[in-house]
Design a protein around this motif. Structure first.
Motif, PDB file in Angstrom:
ATOM      1  N   ASP A  35       0.823  -1.208   0.000  1.00 49.54           N
ATOM      2  CA  ASP A  35       0.000   0.000   0.000  1.00 49.54           C
ATOM      3  C   ASP A  35       0.859   1.262   0.000  1.00 49.54           C
ATOM      4  N   THR A  36       0.430   2.214  -0.774  1.00 51.17           N
ATOM      5  CA  THR A  36       1.190   3.440  -0.888  1.00 51.17           C
ATOM      6  C   THR A  36       0.312   4.659  -0.651  1.00 51.17           C
ATOM      7  N   ALA A  37      -0.949   4.416  -0.279  1.00 47.48           N
ATOM      8  CA  ALA A  37      -1.895   5.524  -0.198  1.00 47.48           C
ATOM      9  C   ALA A  37      -1.484   6.550   0.856  1.00 47.48           C
ATOM     10  N   PHE A  38      -1.572   7.802   0.488  1.00 40.78           N
ATOM     11  CA  PHE A  38      -1.365   8.872   1.449  1.00 40.78           C
ATOM     12  C   PHE A  38      -2.240  10.036   1.004  1.00 40.78           C
ATOM     13  N   LYS A  39      -3.209  10.393   1.833  1.00 39.56           N
ATOM     14  CA  LYS A  39      -4.217  11.341   1.355  1.00 39.56           C
ATOM     15  C   LYS A  39      -3.871  12.744   1.807  1.00 39.56           C
ATOM     16  N   ILE A  40      -2.908  13.321   1.120  1.00 41.57           N
ATOM     17  CA  ILE A  40      -2.416  14.630   1.554  1.00 41.57           C
ATOM     18  C   ILE A  40      -3.461  15.724   1.370  1.00 41.57           C
ATOM     19  N   GLU A  41      -4.262  15.620   0.304  1.00 41.82           N
ATOM     20  CA  GLU A  41      -5.236  16.699   0.055  1.00 41.82           C
ATOM     21  C   GLU A  41      -6.258  16.759   1.190  1.00 41.82           C
ATOM     22  N   ASP A  42      -6.723  15.557   1.598  1.00 37.54           N
ATOM     23  CA  ASP A  42      -7.680  15.522   2.701  1.00 37.54           C
ATOM     24  C   ASP A  42      -7.074  16.108   3.970  1.00 37.54           C
ATOM     25  N   LEU A  43      -5.810  15.785   4.153  1.00 35.57           N
ATOM     26  CA  LEU A  43      -5.135  16.251   5.357  1.00 35.57           C
ATOM     27  C   LEU A  43      -4.966  17.766   5.314  1.00 35.57           C
ATOM     28  N   ALA A  44      -4.642  18.271   4.135  1.00 38.56           N
ATOM     29  CA  ALA A  44      -4.381  19.702   3.995  1.00 38.56           C
ATOM     30  C   ALA A  44      -5.643  20.526   4.198  1.00 38.56           C
ATOM     31  N   ARG A  45      -6.807  19.917   3.912  1.00 38.88           N
ATOM     32  CA  ARG A  45      -8.065  20.659   3.931  1.00 38.88           C
ATOM     33  C   ARG A  45      -8.345  21.272   5.308  1.00 38.88           C
ATOM     34  N   ASN A  46      -8.205  20.478   6.356  1.00 42.80           N
ATOM     35  CA  ASN A  46      -8.429  21.126   7.658  1.00 42.80           C
ATOM     36  C   ASN A  46      -7.142  21.326   8.457  1.00 42.80           C
ATOM     37  N   TRP A  47      -6.117  21.746   7.796  1.00 43.94           N
ATOM     38  CA  TRP A  47      -4.858  22.050   8.466  1.00 43.94           C
ATOM     39  C   TRP A  47      -4.778  23.542   8.692  1.00 43.94           C
ATOM     40  N   ASP A  48      -4.511  23.911   9.872  1.00 49.65           N
ATOM     41  CA  ASP A  48      -4.458  25.323  10.220  1.00 49.65           C
ATOM     42  C   ASP A  48      -3.094  25.889   9.844  1.00 49.65           C
ATOM     43  N   ARG A  49      -3.043  26.712   8.771  1.00 50.90           N
ATOM     44  CA  ARG A  49      -1.739  27.205   8.309  1.00 50.90           C
ATOM     45  C   ARG A  49      -1.567  28.682   8.616  1.00 50.90           C
ATOM     46  N   SER A  50      -2.414  29.195   9.482  1.00 51.39           N
ATOM     47  CA  SER A  50      -2.446  30.651   9.664  1.00 51.39           C
ATOM     48  C   SER A  50      -1.143  31.202  10.241  1.00 51.39           C
ATOM     49  N   THR A  51      -0.466  30.412  11.076  1.00 50.43           N
ATOM     50  CA  THR A  51       0.703  30.973  11.762  1.00 50.43           C
ATOM     51  C   THR A  51       1.958  30.907  10.904  1.00 50.43           C
TER      52      THR A  51
END
Lengths: 571, 301, 322
Positions: free
Chosen positions: A278-294
């Motif tokens: 398996d190689t799955a890594f769902k970066i887009e899903d992870l990025a969606r609710n990642w707080d990048r404000s700081t």
């Protein structure tokens, strides 16, 4: 072509277990000719070492040879009794083990061990055997052989011990040497010397060598013939240039493709798809609710000035009698927001110590570390807790970095629960989500670490590290314990994290090609000091210090890639 | 739970007749000790139930005066040996288990502390352990017993004897646990999962209890089992020497001490049956410990 | 090497000081010596005078130092029970215990190592497994039961050997030995076996497990891979490495032989210091307890020091560490 000294024909080894018969080696055949080095390459569990052990009759019961033949100099040896096999071992076939630290008996001098072996095989008198032993030590380039003859193994360094082990293997003038990962435990510079020595001795004494390794670089540098193994079977064999230049089997291709190249930086690592891991890594899903404000105000997230660490080497009651060892000596660098900063160096260079000081795992003995404008030494407990939320670490050994007595769900939940980031009822769903994002099946939540492979464990580590949504990730040799195909997956995940989540990273490695692929800027460390810091491409193309140049020269290289191949890899 | 039944340890257990036998025997002995008042024919320490006329009845034979029969015979005072063994077993097991628990708690605590904290704490604890280890535990137990006897007023000595015994054996045995736990803690402490927990910010106490303790328990289990056998033997030895359980609350050791006096005059059963019980108990626990050590040591498999 | 020994000697002194403290505390806190020394008819003046005379009004530390001084000169006071100087009683009893301990110690070490090596090398052999099973019974059998069993068999049933006492002894200087008379030697057999058997099983099991551990090491595999014969691998390479940890434990075991002598002496009514000690505990005879404690701690410390030096001689890593 000369006659082979050793022929393995259709060899099968079986281990009966409570869940049926397991065949670690199945139908393996290859020949060794005098003066030839045959590399046996494959990932862990491919059965390469087991084949070597079977040949010399050192299989640990209940493993046993169930099929096939082994011929040595025209004589069949697999059916010999224990005594017959013992006569061949160390006589016609010699062995070199992986770890030079444990291969020598600590209670006997190097000389005693050599003389004993020489006398056994060649029947010389004590004085002649001693002469011969000193000559052998001299031959494997141990300086002051005469004096060192009387020393004990603990007085030798790792590389020197492996030379002694080689000398021991040569005692009986064998026709075949089985070398099982002989340089894996050694630093690159030592590795190159030991491999050169093996190459030289094979030619000079017309010894056939079976070189078991997982490292394609070692194969390219050292061997004449290559056997590629996968799950107990030989998938492909041929001359080294043939296998590396024009592999035909899909597994070999993927294996070669997955080796990081030092020459050119690629956007992603080519992944091994063979065997359907398996190689799955769902970066887009992870990025969606990642707080990048700081983001930090100055653009520099981490600033290290004059960092120093001393370890107590010899304790004493009087402070003036204590001896210290300076592991990190006046190291300064800074890491910009969103950058991947690499630290390279050989073992003992102090790179991991730097990482542990940044992670507050070691107290700082001198200098300052400033994170986003705040100095971390002298932080209050509350500030420290806030700092720890923003940094996380991925460790080298996936087998020791997860608590074996905690379920995976609990492991990933621990940082969330400790920092009270979520309410009790929210923790569970969040952990399941994280595990899913890093590519683990839903049932992973209730399982324990030992049920996972090395690569999967590193994914669990990544999930734990991401739980608090950190800004800064320290990766301490995150893939050096992994097979090359798994390494590619994990490195791609780390690249994704940096690109999509804007994580800043400190990436520590001894593996220059990996550093080339991963890092924006690199610092080179040697004996606790930072030798130079440069942009990655500049460092590889125009190294400033002689030490860096030396490291680059010693780096094992695969084939020279053609322009077209580079272009292929880029896409 | 299914995880346990599928584990290698359980598999090893299922396929080892010795392990199964010794566990069954141990459990049976513990159960008969617990339910002694129910399965004993008489309460040997209730003077009302005793008949001196029944003294020295051989096993399975009718008494010469009363005609009563006793499975395992009677002692000089007419007490049924079978019943005294059950009650003796109770004392022996109670003292043994309590002493091991005491040693375990002290040992685990000090071992974890010295292994994880290090520095002066470690030096002091381990030096103390070294000094105590210089002396065999049976001797330490005797000394503690002797001193405790000295400080207890005469009228309480018999009553307190059992507790003093537990204290003496427990305190003489903590070093084993502390050393093993410290060694294992040092190994675990250097592992990265502890670093990860520290990085999260967990307190030292939380790391010791939540992370390290579960990982050092399997050697503790092995030591505990072997210590239990040793504690039972130590208790029997002390009682045999007359510095343990008093005659009013006899353990197996006390019974053997009493029985020894009649061995030479031919009343062998007063000694033989308690001795056999003690041997079977110690052997079963020892076998279990021996098996556990092999099963939990991955290097041996 | 020298600094290692100096360090060990320092530790030994520490052990002695701690034991001294324990022994002294027993004097001070367990029972009142005045009570023990003066009879029922006493006046307050008597008590005060004796208190000053004995230095009991001095601070604890001063008293402790004085106790150590006295102890170093072999003066442990007077037995509450026998009313004679403790040192005198101990000297009378010591030869019996030392002779017994020496014989059973040699028995335990020689047999223990030989059987341990045998069972480790023939790991799966029938004889080795049998020995291992028997040894487990040996570990589970308390020493006193072994003694009773032997007495029953060889004294009561067969009548071959005496069941108690030391037989005739011969005085050589201040030392009374049982080695020189037939009855003395006969009387020694059963107690020596009783005392040695348990230690032997422990040493044997330890040697076996350490040796198995060593046989799994890489350097043993590498020695085999060089074609060295089983004999050389087992007895040259493996045995020497096995002895490193085993020696330490054997040192401790020798100590426990002296302690376990208490049990054997009780069973066989052997007139040694062990029997003296157990009687002292029963009658709370503190001076005897304290003196016994000091005496055997000196012995233990001496044995351990010897073991440490032996250890350093075998292991080159320790030798060059300084």
């Amino acid at each position: 072509m000369t006659k082979p000294v050793l022929s393995i024909v259709n060899l099968t080894v079986e281990i009966p277990t409570r869940r049926g018969i397991f065949k670690p080696v199945e139908g393996v055949s290859y020949d060794i000719r005098p003066g030839e080095i045959r590399g046996v390459v494959g990932e862990s569990g491919a059965g390469k070492s087991m084949t070597g052990n079977a040949v010399i009759g050192l299989l640990d019961p209940p493993a046993r040879i169930t099929e096939g033949e082994v011929w040595l100099n025209g004589r069949r040896i697999d059916q010999l009794d224990a005594e017959g096999k013992r006569r061949i071992r160390g006589g016609e076939i010699a062995m070199i083990f992986q770890d030079p630290l444990t291969s020598l008996n600590p209670l006997f001098t190097v000389g005693e061990q050599l003389v004993e072996t020489i006398q056994l095989h060649l029947g010389l008198s004590a004085t002649e055997a001693q002469k011969r032993a000193i000559a052998l030590l001299d031959r494997v380039r141990i300086p002051n052989a005469k004096e060192r003859f009387h020393q004990y193994p603990h007085q030798f360094s790792g590389g020197m011990r492996q030379r002694v082990v080689i000398a021991l293997a040569l005692c009986s003038e064998p026709s075949v040497i089985v070398a099982d990962e002989p340089t894996t435990a050694l630093d690159v510079s030592i590795q190159a010397q030991v491999l050169d020595l093996i190459k030289e001795l094979a030619r000079e004494r017309q010894v056939g060598v079976i070189l078991v390794t997982h490292d394609m670089g070692v194969i390219a540098d050292t061997t004449d013939q290559v056997t590629v193994m996968y799950e107990g079977r030989v998938v492909e064999q041929g001359t080294t240039s043939q296998i590396l230049g024009a592999p035909t089997h899909a597994y070999t291709k993927s294996l070669i493709a997955a080796v990081p190249r030092p020459q050119v930086k690629l956007r992603r690592f080519p992944q091994v798809s063979y065997g359907g891991r398996d190689t799955a890594f769902k970066i887009e899903d992870l990025a969606r609710n990642w707080d990048r404000s700081t983001t930090s105000k100055s653009g520099t997230l981490l600033e290290v000035k004059g960092l120093t660490k001393r370890f107590l080497e010899k304790g004493a009651i009087l402070p003036s009698h204590r001896r210290y060892f300076t592991a990190v000596d006046d190291v300064s660098f800074d890491i910009k927001d969103g950058e991947v900063f690499g630290l390279v160096g050989e073992s003992g260079s102090g790179k991991s110590t730097v990482a542990r000081m940044l992670a507050t795992l070691y107290p700082v003995d001198g200098g300052t570390v400033t994170f986003d404008g705040q100095e971390i030494t002298g932080m209050t407990a509350k500030q420290l807790s806030a700092y720890r939320k923003q940094i996380q670490m991925i460790f080298q050994d996936p087998f020791s970095s997860l608590n074996p007595r905690m379920s995976v769900g609990d492991i990933v939940a621990e940082p969330l629960a400790h920092h009270k980031l979520l309410s009790r009822s929210e923790v569970g769903p969040r952990v399941r989500e994280l595990l899913d994002r890093v590519g683990l099946a839903p049932d992973a939540y209730r399982k324990y670490p030992h049920e996972f492979s090395g690569g999967q464990r590193q994914r669990i580590s990544i999930a734990r590290a991401l739980a608090t949504q950190p800004r800064f990730l320290i990766c301490d040799e995150p893939t050096s314990a992994l097979d090359v195909s798994i390494q590619a997956q994990i490195l791609n995940i780390l690249k994704d994290l940096q690109e999509h989540l804007g994580l800043t990273m400190l990436f520590i490695s001894h593996d220059l090609p990996v550093v080339r692929q991963m890092c924006d800027r690199v610092g080179v460390m040697r004996q606790g000091k930072l030798v130079e810091v440069q942009e990655t491409s500049a460092l590889f193309e125009r190294p400033q210090s002689s030490y860096t140049r030396e490291l680059l020269d010693l780096m094992p290289r695969l084939e020279q890639l053609s322009e077209k191949e580079i272009a292929d890899l880029r896409t | 739970m299914t995880r346990f039944f599928d584990s290698d340890v359980f598999y090893a257990f299922r396929t080892s007749p010795v392990a199964i036998c010794s566990l069954v025997v141990t459990v049976l002995l513990v159960l008969s000790a617990v339910f002694a008042p129910l399965i004993a024919t008489t309460n040997p320490f209730d003077p009302a139930s005793l008949n001196l006329m029944n003294g020295f009845t051989p096993p399975m034979e009718p008494n010469a005066f009363t005609g009563e029969r006793f499975w395992l015979g009677t002692d000089d005072q007419g007490r049924d040996v079978y019943s005294t063994i059950l009650y003796g077993l109770r004392i022996s097991l109670f003292v043994g288990i309590s002493a091991v628990l005491l040693a375990m708690v002290i040992g685990i605590f000090l071992g974890l502390l010295s292994g994880y904290v290090g520095g002066w704490t470690e030096t002091i604890i381990m030096r103390a352990a070294d000094v105590q280890l210089t002396f065999p535990s049976i001797l330490v137990a005797m000394l503690i017993f002797g001193v405790a006897k000295g400080v207890t007023p005469v009228e309480y000595r018999d009553q307190m004897a059992i507790w003093v015994l537990i204290l003496a054996i427990g305190l003489s045995d903590w070093v084993q646990f502390a050393r093993v736990v410290r060694g294992a803690t040092l190994v675990e402490k250097s592992k990265d999962y502890v670093a990860a927990a520290r990085l999260i910010g967990r307190s030292p106490l939380a790391i010791m209890i939540r992370h390290i303790l579960p990982n050092v328990l399997s050697p503790v289990l092995v030591i505990a089992t072997i210590s239990l056998a040793l504690a039972i033997i130590a208790e029997a030895t002390l009682s045999f020497l007359g510095v343990g359980a008093p005659a009013t609350q006899p353990s197996l050791g006390t019974l053997i001490r009493i029985g020894q006096g009649f061995l030479f005059s031919g009343e062998w059963w007063i000694l033989a049956f308690p001795a056999c019980t003690l041997l079977v108990l110690a052997l079963a626990v020892n076998l279990l410990g021996d098996w556990l050590r092999d099963a939990l040591n991955p290097r041996l498999r | 090497m020298l600094s290692f020994i100096v360090k060990r000697v320092g530790q030994s002194v520490l052990v002695l000081l701690v034991t001294g403290l324990v022994a002294f505390s027993m004097f001070t806190f367990v029972g009142d010596p005045i009570d023990n020394m003066l009879g029922q008819e006493r006046t307050m003046e008597d008590v005060e005078r004796l208190r000053t005379q004995l230095g009991l009004d001095q601070p604890f530390v001063v008293q402790y130092v004085r106790f150590l001084e006295q102890a170093a000169q072999g003066n442990f006071g007077i037995s509450y029970r026998q009313g004679r100087p403790v040192a005198e009683i101990l000297m009378e009893r010591a030869p019996a215990t030392l002779e017994l301990a020496a014989v059973s110690g040699i028995l335990a070490i020689v047999m223990g190592i030989a059987l341990g090596v045998f069972t480790a090398i023939r790991r799966d052999g029938v004889a080795a497994n049998l020995i291992m099973s028997i040894s487990l019974i040996g570990v589970s059998l308390p020493t006193f039961l072994i003694g009773i069993l032997l007495i029953y068999l060889f004294s009561v049933e067969l009548g071959w050997l005496p069941s108690f006492g030391r037989g005739e002894t011969v005085k050589i200087g201040g030392w009374s030995t049982g080695f020189l008379t037939e009855s003395g030697l006969k009387a020694l057999i059963l107690p020596a076996i009783t005392l040695g058997l348990y230690q032997m099983t422990l040493i044997m099991r330890l040697v076996r497990s350490e040796m198995l551990e060593v046989l799994r090491q890489d350097y043993v595999r590498f020695a085999r891979a060089r074609g060295l014969s089983n004999r050389v691998v087992n007895f040259r390479h493996a045995l020497k490495n096995t002895m490193v940890p085993v020696i330490t434990v054997i040192g401790l075991q020798l100590g426990s032989i002296i302690a376990f002598a208490i049990i054997t002496e009780t069973v066989f009514q052997w007139p040694g210091v062990g029997l003296l000690f157990i009687n002292a505990i029963q009658f709370v005879d503190i001076p005897v307890m304290a003196a016994y404690l000091m005496l055997i701690s000196v012995m233990f410390v001496a044995i351990n020091l010897l073991v440490d030096i032996l250890y350093a001689m075998i292991d080159p890593r320790l030798r060059s560490a300084s």
